[in-house]
Design a protein around this motif. Structure first.
Motif, PDB file in Angstrom:
ATOM      1  N   ALA A 128       0.831  -1.217   0.000  1.00  0.00           N
ATOM      2  CA  ALA A 128       0.000   0.000   0.000  1.00  0.00           C
ATOM      3  C   ALA A 128       0.861   1.261   0.000  1.00  0.00           C
ATOM      4  CB  ALA A 128      -0.905  -0.012   1.220  1.00  0.00           C
ATOM      5  N   GLY A 129       2.187   1.094   0.039  1.00  0.00           N
ATOM      6  CA  GLY A 129       3.058   2.271  -0.067  1.00  0.00           C
ATOM      7  C   GLY A 129       3.760   2.625   1.205  1.00  0.00           C
ATOM      8  N   LEU A 130       3.551   1.891   2.297  1.00  0.00           N
ATOM      9  CA  LEU A 130       4.248   2.209   3.531  1.00  0.00           C
ATOM     10  C   LEU A 130       5.700   1.762   3.428  1.00  0.00           C
ATOM     11  CD1 LEU A 130       1.703   1.253   6.305  1.00  0.00           C
ATOM     12  CD2 LEU A 130       2.347   3.538   5.578  1.00  0.00           C
ATOM     13  N   PRO A 131       6.606   2.580   3.900  1.00  0.00           N
ATOM     14  CA  PRO A 131       8.013   2.192   3.871  1.00  0.00           C
ATOM     15  C   PRO A 131       8.305   1.177   4.967  1.00  0.00           C
ATOM     16  CG  PRO A 131       7.799   4.335   4.905  1.00  0.00           C
ATOM     17  CD  PRO A 131       6.438   3.962   4.450  1.00  0.00           C
ATOM     18  N   LEU A 132       8.052  -0.082   4.690  1.00  0.00           N
ATOM     19  CA  LEU A 132       8.084  -1.127   5.720  1.00  0.00           C
ATOM     20  C   LEU A 132       8.717  -2.372   5.143  1.00  0.00           C
ATOM     21  CD1 LEU A 132       7.137  -2.040   8.567  1.00  0.00           C
ATOM     22  CD2 LEU A 132       5.033  -2.797   7.470  1.00  0.00           C
ATOM     23  N   ASN A 133       9.665  -2.944   5.970  1.00  0.00           N
ATOM     24  CA  ASN A 133      10.233  -4.252   5.587  1.00  0.00           C
ATOM     25  C   ASN A 133       9.450  -5.316   6.351  1.00  0.00           C
ATOM     26  OD1 ASN A 133      11.705  -6.603   5.191  1.00  0.00           O
ATOM     27  ND2 ASN A 133      13.681  -5.529   5.199  1.00  0.00           N
ATOM     28  N   PRO A 134       8.574  -6.060   5.668  1.00  0.00           N
ATOM     29  CA  PRO A 134       7.684  -7.009   6.368  1.00  0.00           C
ATOM     30  C   PRO A 134       8.448  -8.048   7.201  1.00  0.00           C
ATOM     31  CG  PRO A 134       6.971  -6.689   4.111  1.00  0.00           C
ATOM     32  CD  PRO A 134       8.304  -5.995   4.208  1.00  0.00           C
ATOM     33  N   GLU A 135       9.534  -8.607   6.669  1.00  0.00           N
ATOM     34  CA  GLU A 135      10.228  -9.688   7.359  1.00  0.00           C
ATOM     35  C   GLU A 135      10.846  -9.176   8.662  1.00  0.00           C
ATOM     36  OE1 GLU A 135      10.401  -9.054   4.199  1.00  0.00           O
ATOM     37  OE2 GLU A 135       9.659 -10.889   3.242  1.00  0.00           O
ATOM     38  N   ILE A 136      11.493  -7.980   8.578  1.00  0.00           N
ATOM     39  CA  ILE A 136      12.140  -7.444   9.770  1.00  0.00           C
ATOM     40  C   ILE A 136      11.099  -7.088  10.817  1.00  0.00           C
ATOM     41  CG2 ILE A 136      13.534  -5.535  10.667  1.00  0.00           C
ATOM     42  CD1 ILE A 136      15.011  -5.495   7.983  1.00  0.00           C
ATOM     43  N   ALA A 137      10.000  -6.460  10.372  1.00  0.00           N
ATOM     44  CA  ALA A 137       8.965  -6.047  11.326  1.00  0.00           C
ATOM     45  C   ALA A 137       8.327  -7.246  12.018  1.00  0.00           C
ATOM     46  CB  ALA A 137       7.904  -5.216  10.606  1.00  0.00           C
ATOM     47  N   VAL A 138       7.971  -8.242  11.224  1.00  0.00           N
ATOM     48  CA  VAL A 138       7.325  -9.437  11.814  1.00  0.00           C
ATOM     49  C   VAL A 138       8.327 -10.203  12.665  1.00  0.00           C
ATOM     50  CG1 VAL A 138       6.232 -11.627  11.270  1.00  0.00           C
ATOM     51  CG2 VAL A 138       5.583  -9.577  10.005  1.00  0.00           C
ATOM     52  N   GLY A 139       9.585 -10.293  12.222  1.00  0.00           N
ATOM     53  CA  GLY A 139      10.596 -10.984  13.011  1.00  0.00           C
ATOM     54  C   GLY A 139      10.778 -10.347  14.369  1.00  0.00           C
ATOM     55  N   ALA A 140      10.658  -9.027  14.431  1.00  0.00           N
ATOM     56  CA  ALA A 140      10.785  -8.343  15.712  1.00  0.00           C
ATOM     57  C   ALA A 140       9.598  -8.638  16.636  1.00  0.00           C
ATOM     58  CB  ALA A 140      10.925  -6.837  15.477  1.00  0.00           C
ATOM     59  N   LEU A 141       8.462  -8.957  16.051  1.00  0.00           N
ATOM     60  CA  LEU A 141       7.257  -9.219  16.853  1.00  0.00           C
ATOM     61  C   LEU A 141       7.151 -10.673  17.327  1.00  0.00           C
ATOM     62  CD1 LEU A 141       4.583  -7.202  14.842  1.00  0.00           C
ATOM     63  CD2 LEU A 141       5.579  -6.620  17.053  1.00  0.00           C
ATOM     64  N   ILE A 142       8.027 -11.560  16.855  1.00  0.00           N
ATOM     65  CA  ILE A 142       7.914 -12.983  17.222  1.00  0.00           C
ATOM     66  C   ILE A 142       7.943 -13.183  18.735  1.00  0.00           C
ATOM     67  CG2 ILE A 142       9.124 -15.197  17.161  1.00  0.00           C
ATOM     68  CD1 ILE A 142       9.799 -14.628  14.221  1.00  0.00           C
ATOM     69  N   PRO A 143       8.901 -12.573  19.500  1.00  0.00           N
ATOM     70  CA  PRO A 143       8.873 -12.783  20.949  1.00  0.00           C
ATOM     71  C   PRO A 143       7.581 -12.284  21.602  1.00  0.00           C
ATOM     72  CG  PRO A 143      10.991 -11.899  20.271  1.00  0.00           C
ATOM     73  CD  PRO A 143      10.092 -11.776  19.066  1.00  0.00           C
ATOM     74  N   VAL A 144       7.095 -11.168  21.101  1.00  0.00           N
ATOM     75  CA  VAL A 144       5.848 -10.631  21.663  1.00  0.00           C
ATOM     76  C   VAL A 144       4.693 -11.587  21.410  1.00  0.00           C
ATOM     77  CG1 VAL A 144       4.232  -8.706  21.614  1.00  0.00           C
ATOM     78  CG2 VAL A 144       6.692  -8.284  21.384  1.00  0.00           C
ATOM     79  N   VAL A 145       4.648 -12.136  20.198  1.00  0.00           N
ATOM     80  CA  VAL A 145       3.552 -13.072  19.850  1.00  0.00           C
ATOM     81  C   VAL A 145       3.636 -14.335  20.703  1.00  0.00           C
ATOM     82  CG1 VAL A 145       2.630 -14.534  18.012  1.00  0.00           C
ATOM     83  CG2 VAL A 145       3.277 -12.171  17.511  1.00  0.00           C
ATOM     84  N   LEU A 146       4.880 -14.840  20.835  1.00  0.00           N
ATOM     85  CA  LEU A 146       5.023 -16.067  21.651  1.00  0.00           C
ATOM     86  C   LEU A 146       4.567 -15.829  23.090  1.00  0.00           C
ATOM     87  CD1 LEU A 146       8.489 -17.376  20.369  1.00  0.00           C
ATOM     88  CD2 LEU A 146       6.254 -18.448  20.009  1.00  0.00           C
ATOM     89  N   TRP A 147       4.976 -14.688  23.666  1.00  0.00           N
ATOM     90  CA  TRP A 147       4.581 -14.411  25.053  1.00  0.00           C
ATOM     91  C   TRP A 147       3.077 -14.243  25.173  1.00  0.00           C
ATOM     92  CZ3 TRP A 147       2.118 -10.232  27.274  1.00  0.00           C
ATOM     93  CH2 TRP A 147       2.086 -10.222  28.687  1.00  0.00           C
TER      94      TRP A 147
END
Length: 445
Positions: free
Chosen positions: A410-429
């Protein structure tokens, strides 16, 4: 007016109301008075077992006596009646196990002391048919002759008594502290079914004393026979007890060596206990009755207050010497039966203890298996729980990755893999925390 014409005025009672049984218990002492016997006399005595024989049946038999057709059966309610007939009396007594009939009549002239084995059968005051049809089964039958004699001439009197008994060996004793009379008997059952006894007393012996002597001697022989009724039972029971004791010994040995299953031993013990308890139930009363009758025999012997006639064995010595071994046999059998019952009970208790211990061990093993199963289940549950958190987290992260890629498209300056990878610990918890909250609500501690 004669004072005796006035009606009797009852004396007012100065006591509380009588117990219901007071009068009957008080009058029991007068229930069976001794006969008054005028010597010389012949006493014909028959005791019969009355099991299954009613008082009415015995009363009907008494009505067959001459002049007794109108005998009121209510007179038999006290279990005692004395009938006075023409020249003789008949006394009837009913006891718990036997009834007795006592006929007191004059002694035939040819049956005096010194007569050679006199005939008494043909001179009975009652008919032979009446005697033969007495209801019940004979346990004792005695013809007791009561004669006057000179007791000072001992040898001559003994010689005449020996002739009277037909040279049959006999025993004799002085009765009473002052030796007021002799009692003589050979204790032989003759072909007629009767025993013979002889009482010798000096002239002037009172009728009441003669009656008491007669009663004691007749009761002595009756109670002796009743006491001996336990002997055939004891003899028949001894082989059965020996077999049962051997069986119990075998069961105990198997129990000790553990050579048979508990169920087999239990079945054997139950069968043995049933046999022993049946024998106990069937014969305990008879053995107890033997002890009671033996005590009565001893009491009657003491009441005779015997003194020995030189060269003669007393009635009490003769009777006790022959009765004691039989009573000892019965007592030993009764004790043996009671002891066997106790041993069976102890063996049963041992077997139950062994079964209880085996059951406890089995229960412990089962609990250990359940504990191990629960531990495995907990481990499995923990493993499944970890896998579930990983799987849920994977799906959540996948959804987040798709969402991040959509935002990038949609045009957001976002790296999906890095962003989601950073959220993995939060999701697991978060997934772990939510699963634990759900588990706490379902299974609160």
């Amino acid at each position: 007016m004669n004072p005796t014409d006035h009606p009797a005025v009852p004396t007012p009672s100065l006591l509380p109301p009588d117990d219901d049984d007071r009068a009957a218990l008080h009058n029991e002492v007068h229930a069976r008075p001794s006969a008054l016997i005028r010597m010389p006399a012949l006493v014909v005595y028959v005791a019969v077992l009355n099991q299954g024989i009613s008082r009415e049946t015995e009363g009907a038999h008494l009505r067959l006596l001459p002049g007794q057709a109108d005998l009121d059966l209510a007179r038999l309610s006290a279990n005692f009646v004395r009938l006075r007939l023409n020249g003789f009396t008949v006394k009837w007594e009913r006891h718990s196990e036997f009834s007795r009939y006592v006929i007191v009549q004059s002694l035939p002239e040819q049956a005096g002391l010194g007569a050679a084995n006199p005939d008494l059968q043909s001179h009975l005051a009652v008919s032979a048919d009446w005697l033969r049809s007495i209801p019940g089964k004979t346990i004792a039958a005695i013809k007791l002759a009561m004669l006057h004699a000179n007791l000072d001439t001992r040898e001559e009197t003994l010689s005449q008594a020996r002739i009277w008994f037909g040279d049959s060996p006999f025993v004799a004793s002085l009765m009473g502290n002052n030796g007021h009379s002799w009692a003589v008997s050979d204790f032989v059952m003759r072909s007629s079914g009767f025993e013979r006894m002889l009482v010798l007393a000096p002239p002037g012996t009172s009728r009441s004393r003669a009656g008491r002597i007669s009663q004691r001697l007749l009761e002595l022989e009756t109670y002796r026979m009743m006491a001996l009724r336990g002997l055939p039972i004891a003899k028949a029971l001894n082989p059965i007890l020996s077999e049962a004791e051997h069986a119990l010994l075998s069961i105990t040995a198997q129990l000790d060596k553990k050579s048979a299953s508990d169920q087999v031993l239990l079945d054997s013990l139950v069968a043995l206990a049933t046999q022993v308890e049946r024998a106990t139930a069937e014969h305990t009363y008879r053995f107890a009755a033997t002890r009671a009758y033996e005590a009565l025999v001893s009491q009657r012997i003491r009441e005779l207050r015997e003194q020995a006639i030189p060269g003669m064995q007393t009635l009490g010595e003769f009777m006790q010497r022959r009765l004691s071994p039989a009573i000892a046999t019965v007592a030993a059998t009764a004790q043996r039966l009671a002891s066997l019952s106790e041993r069976v009970a102890r063996t049963s208790a041992l077997l139950r203890t062994r079964v209880d211990i085996a059951t406890a061990v089995q229960n412990q093993q089962l609990l250990e298996k359940l504990t191990r199963g629960q531990a495995l289940q907990l481990r499995l549950q923990s493993t499944v729980e970890g896998l579930s958190i990983a799987a849920i987290s994977y799906y959540v992260i996948s959804l987040l990755l798709y969402g991040a890629k959509a935002l990038k498209g949609a045009g957001l300056p976002l790296n999906p893999e890095i962003a989601v990878g950073a959220l993995i610990p939060v999701v697991l918890w978060a997934v772990w925390r939510i699963s634990h909250r759900i588990q706490e609500k379902i299974c609160p501690s």
